[in-house]
Structures are given as structure tokens and as C-alpha cells.
Scaffold this motif. Structure first.
Motif, PDB file in Angstrom:
ATOM      1  N   LYS A 406      18.724  20.537  45.168  1.00  0.00           N
ATOM      2  CA  LYS A 406      18.684  21.808  45.779  1.00  0.00           C
ATOM      3  C   LYS A 406      17.318  22.216  44.312  1.00  0.00           C
ATOM      4  O   LYS A 406      16.089  22.527  45.413  1.00  0.00           O
ATOM      5  CB  LYS A 406      19.528  22.882  45.302  1.00  0.00           C
ATOM      6  N   SER A 459      18.051  33.367  44.656  1.00  0.00           N
ATOM      7  CA  SER A 459      19.409  32.714  44.627  1.00  0.00           C
ATOM      8  C   SER A 459      20.285  34.201  44.272  1.00  0.00           C
ATOM      9  O   SER A 459      19.902  35.658  43.625  1.00  0.00           O
ATOM     10  CB  SER A 459      20.095  31.752  43.386  1.00  0.00           C
ATOM     11  N   ASP A 480      22.111  29.617  47.120  1.00  0.00           N
ATOM     12  CA  ASP A 480      20.960  30.403  47.746  1.00  0.00           C
ATOM     13  C   ASP A 480      20.674  31.342  48.738  1.00  0.00           C
ATOM     14  O   ASP A 480      21.620  31.363  49.852  1.00  0.00           O
ATOM     15  CB  ASP A 480      20.415  28.968  48.079  1.00  0.00           C
TER      16      ASP A 480
END
Length: 603
Positions: A406, A459, A480
Motif C-alpha cells: 500500500k 484511510s 483505504d
């Protein structure tokens, strides 16, 4: 010559008989004293077991167990010569660094039982609720003071009073909270039917040892074999006590104390077993790194100097023999060949014992390693990013594969970097820490993060404090929500477009419909007075207005279809003049009503 031979032979026989006498076991028992840190109860069951099962006696010892009074401190008792051995809390490291020659032999409790107790009331389930309150605090509880300091509760604002060693004082509201043992006092509150809160230092990363067996430098130097024999028998007694809890409870009630009921001792035995953890860790096991971390915590809170010493604190069970001793043994082997076989057997037995102990330790270390591997696998295979960072210096300690993916960074590059670099606004990480200190956890809180390449995304973060490799750390799970945020923004824009469209439609329809209303009213009310020719003109205007309104609605329908991508594109030639003329007709009736003629010329 024969006479000399006889004399030499008799001398050799006498020497051999003397060696046999030296090797025979000593029958008299060496008398020593053990000073407890409290009254007789299951907390000290291992030492009772070593007496009752003859473990001390088999090792040549007669052990007297001495109870503690309310204001007794075992370290002072041992240093004053009242006993050779004692049981202390993790304060022993403070005593050693203050110059007192105390030496740690074994950590009986792998986790300290020291806690705070308070009665459960509305809104008092947080340690910070004790700020400014009255607390009963016993001796040997420096770790509880460290817990309060770690939680940033000013000690000067608290009122400390003498401990009555009875939860009844808490029930009678003589104090707002009291220090206690998690193995003991909670049972009395349960028995009284009172609801209570437990505040454990481990919640703030203060994970100290408890009930530490200790002696002095003098005892180890002057009686090394006695120290070894006492420690071995004591640990053997604890192993028996934890495997035979009912038997030890009966022994305590019959020979030592009836101060606690059988149910109370059963509760204490169960809680004691959880703190000693015999199925996971070797009884008495000492982790030097963990003791160093305990010292660092005391140092951070000003209870120890920054450069504190660990030298001499921990007893070496199997010290390396010195060269001098090896030379003496070597000389004895050469001088007395008759002892070679005895030494060989002795060393073989010792080697086998050390090997067995080593194998047992390896198995237990393998079990611990397996548990660590299991939890690491859970984190490694989690379907969402997980980051563990130090709560002390902000540095990243661990990232799982999803976090590396990520944030577009490798674990090698991320470790030891500040976790605040992952926040679009680095100060937001401090806000997260503040929320954790206030509430104990953070759940589904929005933060804007960024990848190593600078790509920003929204997030949801859920966090909690944990202990990672013996250090306080921050565990964070990340989700996310960028797509959701973008969809939310699109919906806002769509609503704004809708409102603007409705405003335009209302404006465009108002004119034609107003014209229709006026012409119809004219026909209805003035029908008899309107000439036939003018009536015909009004009807034509009605028709034209109706047609234009219909075309407006038709255009609106076409626009709606285009927004849903349901319209087919068929390009064709159109007359710009006709389109302009049709739009000008929309204003014809209004111009007629207000008697404001207009003229349009198209080239």
C-alpha cells in the motif's frame, strides 16, 4: 626393602580410606532462613513443597520460613542478617544500584501481580480517574509509582495513606484506590459481591517480574554450594506445587495458616499459575534484556541514573571454572590416579544432566518460538495493512506485506524510519497518540496518508498500545477509503448540478406556461368581445407556445438520456437560422404582452 614396601602400601590404604571418608555425604543439615514478603499463603507454595517433599533435606539443608509483618522489607531483613534468602519485587534493581549487595537468583512470577483496585462507579473505569484521589499504597511497589508516572498522573496531586491490607477499607470508602496483588485481594471483593476495577501496569507497557528470589554477594562467595542447593530445591518445589495445587492447599491449611479459606487459596493458586506460566517458560527463568528494559523504565522516570549498572545483579547458575581450579584438578589427577574413575563418572553425570536441561530449554524455546511464529503469520497474512511503530521514538518496527504494498515501500527501507512520514500532516500522528492516551484505543478514525512516492489517500485507522519485543509500541490497522471519499465528492457535485438544473428548468418553463395561462384567461373572460380574426391569432399563439414548451420538455428528456448514456448519436445537418427562430418565438408572447416589439435579423 620389604619393610619400605609395607610402609608405602599401608600409607596408600590410609590415603584411599581418607578419600572415601571425604567423599561420603555429610549427614548434618545446614540451617538457613528464608524471609517471605507477606503472610503464609499459596503465593509461597513452592517453598512449602520443598520442605514437605524433602527437597531441601535431600540437598543438605534445613530451611526456616519467616513470615513478614505489615511494615517488613525482605531486602532489609536479609542485609541485616535476619535471613540468608528473601523474596522481593522488581525494586531489587533499585537496591543493587544504591550499593546494596543483593543478587537475583530466580524470577518466580514472569509477570508482576501488583495492581490498583477501585470500586466500580459511573465513569471511573480509566486509570486517569485516580488523578487527585486518595490511594492506599504498600511498600515495595515502585513499579506502581512508575505506572502512574507513565500515565502522566502527577504524584504530587495524589494523597497516599498507610495500607490497612484489607479491601474492607476500600468498601468503607476510606480510600479511592488501593495497591493489591492480582492473586489475592480481588477474591475478597468477589466474595463480598462488590464490583471493582483493576488497573494493571502492563496496560502501559510496564511488564515487570514479581516475587523474585534473592540472596547476597557474601552468601554466594562464602557458600556457593549452599546457594546452588537451595535454588535447585526451591525450583523443584515450585514445579511440584503447581502440578499438585490441591495437595499444597491442604498442606498450607494444616501446617502453615488458616488465614485464607480453601476457596480463597484455590483462587490464589489459579491466578499464581497464570503469572508463573510453567507450561510456556522454565520456572525461575531470567531474561537479562527484560531486566535491562525494567532498568530503562526506572531511569526514564528518574528512579535510576541514566547510566545504571546491571553488573552483579543476576546470579550465574553455571559459572565457567577458572584456570586455577583446572590446574588443581589436573594436579590431583596426576597425583592420585585412583580418583580418575570417580571424576570421570562425576563429570559424565553432570554432562548428562546439563544436556537434559539444555534439551528441555530448547524445547521450551521452540514452543515460545512457535507461538511467536503463529502470531506473526496472522499479521503477515492479514488482508489489510498493519504497522507497528515505537510509542517512544515514533520509529517503524514492523510492516506486513499489505502495508509494504500500500505504501509502495520495502520493509527493509521502512524500518527505523519515523512513522509520521506516512501522514500527509505529520502532526496528526501526535493527535492519534493523544486519543490513545485518553481512551486506551482508537477505532475507525479518518486520517489522510501518503505512499513513499507521495500519492495521497484517505484511510480509517484503528490503533492500540502493545508490547513489541519487550518495548511499548503502537499497533495500527489501516483501511483505504479513498474510493468511498471520491464517491462522496461525486455525489455532492451531482446534487449541486441537480439543484442548478431544476432552477434552470423552472425558469425556462415559467415563461411559456405563463403565456399559456394569460392567453387562455383572455379567451375565457373576453371571448364575446374579441373579434373572430383576433381569436384566431390568439389560438395560433397558444399553439405555438404549446409547441415550444413541448420542445423544451423534449430537449430536457434528451439531456436526461445523455446523462445516463442511453441516447444514440445520429448526426445530421441543421439550419442555424431555424434553431434561432424557434428560440426567439419563446419571447414573442412576452414581447406582445408588455408591448415591446423586437426585431431579429439573420444573415
Amino acid at each position: 626393602m620389604k619393610a619400605n614396601t609395607k610402609i608405602w602400601f599401608l600409607t596408600l590404604l590410609l590415603l584411599v580410606s581418607n578419600l572415601g571418608a571425604f567423599s561420603a555425604p555429610i549427614q548434618t543439615l545446614d540451617s538457613i532462613q528464608l524471609k517471605l514478603k507477606w503472610k503464609h499463603q499459596f503465593q509461597f507454595a513452592g517453598y512449602y513443597a520443598a520442605i514437605e517433599k524433602g527437597y531441601y533435606k535431600n540437598n543438605g539443608l534445613f530451611v526456616e520460613i519467616i513470615e513478614a509483618e505489615h511494615d517488613d522489607e525482605p531486602i532489609s531483613s536479609v542485609l541485616n542478617g535476619e535471613a540468608q534468602y528473601g523474596i522481593a519485587s522488581s525494586d531489587i534493581i533499585l537496591a543493587r544500584n544504591s550499593g546494596f549487595p543483593v543478587v537475583l537468583l530466580a524470577n518466580i512470577f514472569q509477570h508482576s501481580p501488583h495492581i490498583f483496585l477501585s470500586l466500580k462507579k459511573d465513569g471511573n473505569d480509566n486509570i486517569h480517574d485516580l488523578a487527585g484521589k486518595t490511594i492506599m499504597l504498600e511498600n515495595q511497589t515502585a513499579e506502581l509509582l512508575a505506572y502512574l508516572a507513565m500515565e502522566q498522573i502527577p504524584l504530587d496531586d495524589l494523597s497516599f495513606i498507610n495500607h490497612t491490607f484489607s479491601p474492607q477499607s476500600l468498601i468503607n470508602q476510606e480510600a479511592d484506590a488501593m495497591s493489591a496483588y492480582s492473586t489475592d485481594e480481588p477474591f475478597l471483593l468477589i466474595e463480598s459481591g462488590v464490583e471493582y476495577n483493576i488497573f494493571n501496569p502492563r496496560a502501559s507497557g510496564i511488564d515487570f517480574y514479581g516475587d523474585n528470589l534473592f540472596t547476597t554477594d557474601d552468601e554466594i562467595q562464602n557458600h556457593p554450594q549452599r546457594v546452588k542447593a537451595f535454588l535447585e530445591a526451591s525450583l523443584k518445589g515450585w514445579d511440584y506445587a503447581l502440578k499438585n495445587q490441591d495437595a499444597l492447599i491442604n498442606i498450607i491449611l494444616e501446617h502453615y495458616s488458616t488465614r485464607h479459606s480453601k476457596a480463597h487459596l484455590e483462587y490464589e493458586a489459579q491466578q499464581t499459575n497464570r503469572l508463573i506460566m510453567p507450561n510456556v517458560i522454565e520456572i525461575g527463568y531470567i531474561n537479562k534484556d527484560r531486566w535491562r528494559r525494567i532498568g530503562e523504565i526506572y531511569s526514564e522516570l528518574g528512579m535510576l541514573p541514566r547510566e545504571f549498572s546491571m553488573e552483579g545483579l543476576i546470579y550465574e547458575r553455571n559459572p565457567q571454572p577458572s584456570n586455577k581450579k583446572a590446574y588443581i584438578i589436573f594436579g590431583i589427577i596426576i597425583s592420585f590416579t585412583i580418583i580418575i574413575s570417580f571424576i570421570a563418572i562425576r563429570f559424565y553425570s553432570l554432562s548428562k544432566k546439563l544436556k537434559d536441561e539444555s534439551e528441555n530449554r530448547k524445547q521450551k524455546e521452540k514452543l515460545i518460538s512457535g507461538l511467536e511464529e503463529r502470531y506473526r503469520n496472522l499479521a503477515e497474512n492479514a488482508p489489510f495493512p498493519i504497522i507497528i511503530s515505537s510509542s517512544e521514538d515514533n520509529k517503524i518496527l514492523y510492516l506486513n506485506p499489505r502495508a509494504c504494498e500500500k505504501f509502495e515501500i520495502t520493509s527493509h527501507l521502512a524500518l527505523k524510519k519515523p512513522s509520521s512520514m506516512l501522514y500527509v500532516e505529520p502532526e496528526k500522528r501526535n493527535q492519534l497518540i493523544s486519543q490513545l492516551n485518553k481512551h486506551g484505543f482508537v477505532k475507525n478514525t479518518e486520517f489522510k496518508l501518503k505512499t513513499a512516492g507521495g500519492k495521497e489517500f484517505w484511510s480509517l485507522i484503528s490503533s492500540n498500545f502493545i508490547s513489541f519485543d519487550g518495548h511499548p509500541a503502537l499497533f495500527s490497522a489501516i483501511m483505504d477509503i479513498t474510493d468511498s471519499k471520491e464517491l462522496e465528492d461525486k455525489l455532492i457535485i451531482a446534487n449541486q448540478d441537480k439543484d442548478q438544473l431544476f432552477s434552470i428548468i423552472a425558469h425556462d418553463l415559467r415563461g411559456p406556461l405563463g403565456t399559456l395561462d394569460s392567453l387562455l384567461e383572455l379567451l375565457v373572460n373576453e371571448d364575446e368581445n374579441i373579434p373572430q380574426e383576433e381569436q384566431q391569432e390568439i389560438l395560433l399563439r397558444l399553439k405555438e407556445t404549446s409547441k415550444n414548451t413541448f420542445e423544451l420538455l423534449e430537449n430536457l428528456l434528451m439531456w436526461s438520456l445523455s446523462q445516463k448514456n442511453d441516447i444514440s448519436f445520429h448526426p445530421k445537418e441543421n439550419s442555424i437560422s431555424e434553431i434561432i427562430q424557434s428560440n426567439l418565438l419563446l419571447f414573442t408572447e412576452v414581447s406582445h404582452q408588455i408591448r415591446l416589439p423586437y426585431q431579429a435579423e439573420l444573415e
